[in-house]
Design a protein around this motif. Structure first.
Motif, PDB file in Angstrom:
ATOM      1  N   TYR A 179      28.836  38.771   3.075  1.00 15.20           N
ATOM      2  CA  TYR A 179      29.232  37.835   2.031  1.00 15.20           C
ATOM      3  C   TYR A 179      29.942  36.652   2.663  1.00 15.20           C
ATOM      4  CZ  TYR A 179      28.146  41.804  -0.899  1.00 15.20           C
ATOM      5  OH  TYR A 179      27.502  42.849  -1.509  1.00 15.20           O
ATOM      6  N   ILE A 233      34.000  35.240  -1.305  1.00 17.35           N
ATOM      7  CA  ILE A 233      34.427  36.358  -2.140  1.00 17.35           C
ATOM      8  C   ILE A 233      35.533  35.869  -3.067  1.00 17.35           C
ATOM      9  CG2 ILE A 233      35.481  38.656  -2.152  1.00 17.35           C
ATOM     10  CD1 ILE A 233      34.295  39.044   0.683  1.00 17.35           C
ATOM     11  N   HIS A 272      35.461  44.138   3.230  1.00 21.14           N
ATOM     12  CA  HIS A 272      34.417  43.123   3.073  1.00 21.14           C
ATOM     13  C   HIS A 272      34.706  41.842   3.854  1.00 21.14           C
ATOM     14  CE1 HIS A 272      33.030  45.749  -0.147  1.00 21.14           C
ATOM     15  NE2 HIS A 272      31.867  45.172   0.045  1.00 21.14           N
ATOM     16  N   THR A 273      35.894  41.751   4.444  1.00 20.19           N
ATOM     17  CA  THR A 273      36.232  40.575   5.252  1.00 20.19           C
ATOM     18  C   THR A 273      36.502  40.963   6.701  1.00 20.19           C
ATOM     19  OG1 THR A 273      38.580  40.758   4.664  1.00 20.19           O
ATOM     20  CG2 THR A 273      37.209  39.331   3.276  1.00 20.19           C
ATOM     21  N   VAL A 289      37.803  33.798   1.262  1.00 15.24           N
ATOM     22  CA  VAL A 289      38.265  34.583   0.126  1.00 15.24           C
ATOM     23  C   VAL A 289      39.080  33.693  -0.804  1.00 15.24           C
ATOM     24  CG1 VAL A 289      39.508  36.635  -0.641  1.00 15.24           C
ATOM     25  CG2 VAL A 289      38.344  36.643   1.584  1.00 15.24           C
ATOM     26  N   ALA A 327      30.493  32.020  -5.475  1.00 13.29           N
ATOM     27  CA  ALA A 327      30.887  33.344  -4.984  1.00 13.29           C
ATOM     28  C   ALA A 327      29.659  34.225  -4.765  1.00 13.29           C
ATOM     29  CB  ALA A 327      31.847  34.004  -5.969  1.00 13.29           C
ATOM     30  N   LEU A 386      30.328  37.495  -4.072  1.00 15.13           N
ATOM     31  CA  LEU A 386      30.857  38.791  -4.495  1.00 15.13           C
ATOM     32  C   LEU A 386      32.176  38.558  -5.220  1.00 15.13           C
ATOM     33  CD1 LEU A 386      30.847  41.976  -4.325  1.00 15.13           C
ATOM     34  CD2 LEU A 386      32.141  41.710  -2.201  1.00 15.13           C
TER      35      LEU A 386
END
Length: 144
Positions: A2, A5, A27-28, A35, A108, A110
């Protein structure tokens, strides 16, 4: 993978914030995603539930947003994400509408959102999380 986010944060709900931290960090992990953390100030004033100081007079909205953004900035430090990969936002309005609006605006990939335990009125998901899942144009990870 991604690139962008969105993480909506209710600054008055520490438990919900702690629930999403491991998912956001997972996820990062490669430090490639930007983010966006968002807090939404409801249109009607209920200062104490936001953890902000109560005032007899309605504070100027910009001051209220600044206070909410300051609190969000403090909360975001718990996520241990490089500062250059973070952007914070504080807006006023309906949480579900503002989450969906910002998701579109930042493109975005996600949305990671925490949800309260369901009760009889929401059955499976909290009303904001349910609306985001139903209307988002990207994947939504609901944590509860």
């Amino acid at each position: 993978m991604y690139n962008t986010i969105l993480v909506p944060i209710d600054i008055s709900e520490d438990d919900l914030t702690h629930m999403v931290i491991p998912y956001v960090q997972a996820h990062t992990a490669l430090n490639t995603a930007k983010v966006h953390f968002l807090t939404v100030i409801p249109s009607q004033p209920y200062y104490s539930s936001l953890g902000l100081a109560y005032s007899v007079e309605m504070p100027k909205m910009k001051e209220f947003q600044h206070a909410a953004l300051s609190k969000l900035d403090e909360i975001v430090k718990q996520f241990k994400i490089p500062a250059d990969k973070i952007q914070t936002h504080a807006v006023t309005g309906s949480p579900k509408d503002q989450i969906l609006k910002l998701a579109e605006m930042v493109s975005a990939d996600l949305i990671i959102i925490a949800s309260h335990k369901p009760d009889i009125s929401t059955y499976l998901l909290g009303s904001n999380a349910a609306a985001v899942v139903r209307h988002a144009k990207c994947p939504v990870l609901v944590v509860r």
